[in-house]
Enzyme design. Structure first.
Site, PDB file in Angstrom:
ATOM      1  N   HIS A  65      53.206  38.620  27.294  1.00 26.29           N
ATOM      2  CA  HIS A  65      52.420  39.803  26.954  1.00 26.29           C
ATOM      3  C   HIS A  65      53.133  40.348  25.542  1.00 26.29           C
ATOM      4  O   HIS A  65      52.482  40.254  24.408  1.00 26.29           O
ATOM      5  CB  HIS A  65      52.544  40.794  27.772  1.00 26.29           C
ATOM      6  N   LYS A 104      42.207  43.657  41.495  1.00 19.32           N
ATOM      7  CA  LYS A 104      43.738  43.590  41.596  1.00 19.32           C
ATOM      8  C   LYS A 104      44.289  44.848  42.198  1.00 19.32           C
ATOM      9  O   LYS A 104      43.843  45.993  42.399  1.00 19.32           O
ATOM     10  CB  LYS A 104      44.527  43.626  40.049  1.00 19.32           C
ATOM     11  N   SER A 141      51.954  37.255  35.522  1.00 18.64           N
ATOM     12  CA  SER A 141      52.440  38.552  36.245  1.00 18.64           C
ATOM     13  C   SER A 141      52.824  37.985  37.679  1.00 18.64           C
ATOM     14  O   SER A 141      53.717  38.302  38.405  1.00 18.64           O
ATOM     15  CB  SER A 141      51.588  39.456  36.110  1.00 18.64           C
ATOM     16  N   ARG A 147      45.989  31.686  27.414  1.00 24.47           N
ATOM     17  CA  ARG A 147      47.192  30.778  27.550  1.00 24.47           C
ATOM     18  C   ARG A 147      46.546  29.359  27.650  1.00 24.47           C
ATOM     19  O   ARG A 147      47.151  28.457  27.006  1.00 24.47           O
ATOM     20  CB  ARG A 147      47.891  30.965  28.609  1.00 24.47           C
TER      21      ARG A 147
HETATM   22  N1  COA Z   1      51.449  35.776  28.886  1.00 28.58           N
HETATM   23  C1  COA Z   1      51.525  35.752  30.101  1.00 28.58           C
HETATM   24  N2  COA Z   1      50.924  36.176  31.060  1.00 28.58           N
HETATM   25  C2  COA Z   1      49.699  36.498  30.795  1.00 28.58           C
HETATM   26  C3  COA Z   1      49.071  36.521  29.275  1.00 28.58           C
HETATM   27  C4  COA Z   1      50.176  36.354  28.422  1.00 28.58           C
HETATM   28  N3  COA Z   1      50.119  36.287  26.987  1.00 28.58           N
HETATM   29  N4  COA Z   1      48.114  36.816  28.933  1.00 28.58           N
HETATM   30  C5  COA Z   1      47.662  37.129  30.458  1.00 28.58           C
HETATM   31  N5  COA Z   1      48.598  36.856  31.267  1.00 28.58           N
HETATM   32  C6  COA Z   1      48.381  36.807  32.667  1.00 28.58           C
HETATM   33  C7  COA Z   1      48.615  38.442  33.328  1.00 28.58           C
HETATM   34  O1  COA Z   1      50.272  38.103  33.599  1.00 28.58           O
HETATM   35  C8  COA Z   1      47.767  38.189  34.470  1.00 28.58           C
HETATM   36  O2  COA Z   1      48.479  37.501  35.592  1.00 28.58           O
HETATM   37  P1  COA Z   1      48.159  38.127  36.939  1.00 28.58           P
HETATM   38  O3  COA Z   1      46.737  37.508  37.196  1.00 28.58           O
HETATM   39  O4  COA Z   1      49.013  36.961  37.766  1.00 28.58           O
HETATM   40  O5  COA Z   1      48.565  39.243  37.402  1.00 28.58           O
HETATM   41  C9  COA Z   1      46.715  37.532  33.796  1.00 28.58           C
HETATM   42  O6  COA Z   1      47.037  36.756  32.901  1.00 28.58           O
HETATM   43  C10 COA Z   1      45.680  38.622  33.414  1.00 28.58           C
HETATM   44  O7  COA Z   1      46.417  39.703  33.208  1.00 28.58           O
HETATM   45  P2  COA Z   1      46.151  40.774  31.943  1.00 28.58           P
HETATM   46  O8  COA Z   1      46.088  40.209  30.792  1.00 28.58           O
HETATM   47  O9  COA Z   1      46.796  42.029  32.420  1.00 28.58           O
HETATM   48  O10 COA Z   1      44.589  41.210  32.161  1.00 28.58           O
HETATM   49  P3  COA Z   1      43.588  41.608  33.213  1.00 28.58           P
HETATM   50  O11 COA Z   1      42.772  40.309  33.679  1.00 28.58           O
HETATM   51  O12 COA Z   1      44.525  42.041  34.274  1.00 28.58           O
HETATM   52  O13 COA Z   1      43.037  42.848  32.475  1.00 28.58           O
HETATM   53  C11 COA Z   1      40.893  44.124  31.939  1.00 28.58           C
HETATM   54  C12 COA Z   1      41.709  42.810  32.612  1.00 28.58           C
HETATM   55  C13 COA Z   1      42.038  45.295  32.309  1.00 28.58           C
HETATM   56  C14 COA Z   1      41.097  43.832  30.549  1.00 28.58           C
HETATM   57  C15 COA Z   1      39.537  44.227  32.289  1.00 28.58           C
HETATM   58  O14 COA Z   1      39.561  44.156  33.759  1.00 28.58           O
HETATM   59  C16 COA Z   1      38.889  45.406  31.677  1.00 28.58           C
HETATM   60  O15 COA Z   1      38.537  45.696  30.665  1.00 28.58           O
HETATM   61  N6  COA Z   1      38.812  46.564  32.692  1.00 28.58           N
HETATM   62  C17 COA Z   1      38.303  47.802  32.306  1.00 28.58           C
HETATM   63  C18 COA Z   1      36.990  48.103  33.074  1.00 28.58           C
HETATM   64  C19 COA Z   1      35.834  47.364  32.194  1.00 28.58           C
HETATM   65  O16 COA Z   1      35.668  47.656  31.278  1.00 28.58           O
HETATM   66  N7  COA Z   1      35.412  46.186  32.912  1.00 28.58           N
HETATM   67  C20 COA Z   1      34.253  45.502  32.081  1.00 28.58           C
HETATM   68  C21 COA Z   1      34.878  44.403  31.335  1.00 28.58           C
HETATM   69  S1  COA Z   1      33.500  43.278  30.940  1.00 28.58           S
END
Ligand code: COA
Length: 170
Positions: free
Chosen positions: A17, A42, A129, A91
């Site tokens: 991240h 989550k 994560s 990724r």
């Molecule tokens: N390096 C390491 N890990 C990474 C990474 C990077 N560069 N980029 C993503 N990841 C991993 C994270 O660790 C996480 O792993 P996990 O699933 O094991 O926890 C996974 O990829 C994704 O996590 P993250 O990047 O934190 O994103 P998310 O998928 O949790 O977030 C939101 C998604 C919050 C952006 C999305 O749900 C959202 O916008 N929610 C708001 C409600 C909304 O508007 N919904 C409609 C969306 S269309």
């Protein structure tokens, strides 16, 4: 002033991240890291205040990076802070389908908001994560893959359990 939002659950943030944050901070005037629990799939390990504290600590030397939290729809938050861009990390190919759907849905919700994807350094492409939490929980070494403060927070959470499981195994 070009403002971009980097949203996520960040449970916890990893060096992957951080790599994306550094890259984005070179491209935009201001980056807002936006932490949320709106992802209903989550069940976070760390509460939102702890995730904010960690992100603030690891970005404290980056002048154009701020950390915030939001509830509800991402596009509404992006508009509320006058940003026009959403940054996401890509990724591996398997990230693509979910990210593509989310980017197009966000565009449907607000056509003025663009999503851009940045690729982290290849040494972070296998990082997530959940994997970090599992490995620290089981006593593995995550050196170079997570910031020091994340290691400390994870050990605070799992440290005692780890010691117990080592004792039981003896
Ligand atoms: N390096 C390491 N890990 C990474 C990474 C990077 N560069 N980029 C993503 N990841 C991993 C994270 O660790 C996480 O792993 P996990 O699933 O094991 O926890 C996974 O990829 C994704 O996590 P993250 O990047 O934190 O994103 P998310 O998928 O949790 O977030 C939101 C998604 C919050 C952006 C999305 O749900 C959202 O916008 N929610 C708001 C409600 C909304 O508007 N919904 C409609 C969306 S269309």
């Amino acid at each position: 002033m070009k403002i971009a939002v980097y949203p996520g659950t960040f449970d916890p943030p990893t060096n992957g991240h951080l790599d994306i944050i550094k890259r984005a901070s070179l491209l935009f005037d201001r980056i807002i890291i936006a932490v949320t629990d709106s992802n209903t799939h989550k069940n976070p390990t760390f509460d939102i205040d702890t995730r904010l504290e960690i992100l603030k600590e690891i970005t404290k030397k980056m002048n154009n990076v701020t950390v915030d939290s939001f509830h509800g729809l991402l596009v509404d938050y992006v508009k509320s802070v006058k940003a026009t861009v959403i940054v996401r990390g890509l990724r591996v190919i398997s990230d693509f389908e979910f990210e593509f759907q989310m980017a197009l849905m966000n565009r449907k919700l607000d056509k003025n908001i663009e999503t851009i994807f940045l690729m982290p350094d290849e040494k972070f492409t296998y990082l997530s994560s959940s994997v970090v939490k599992e490995i620290v929980h089981l006593g593995g070494n995550m050196e170079c893959l997570i910031p020091e403060i994340v290691k400390e927070k994870l050990l605070e959470k799992y440290g005692n359990k780890n010691r117990d499981s080592v004792k039981k195994a003896r």
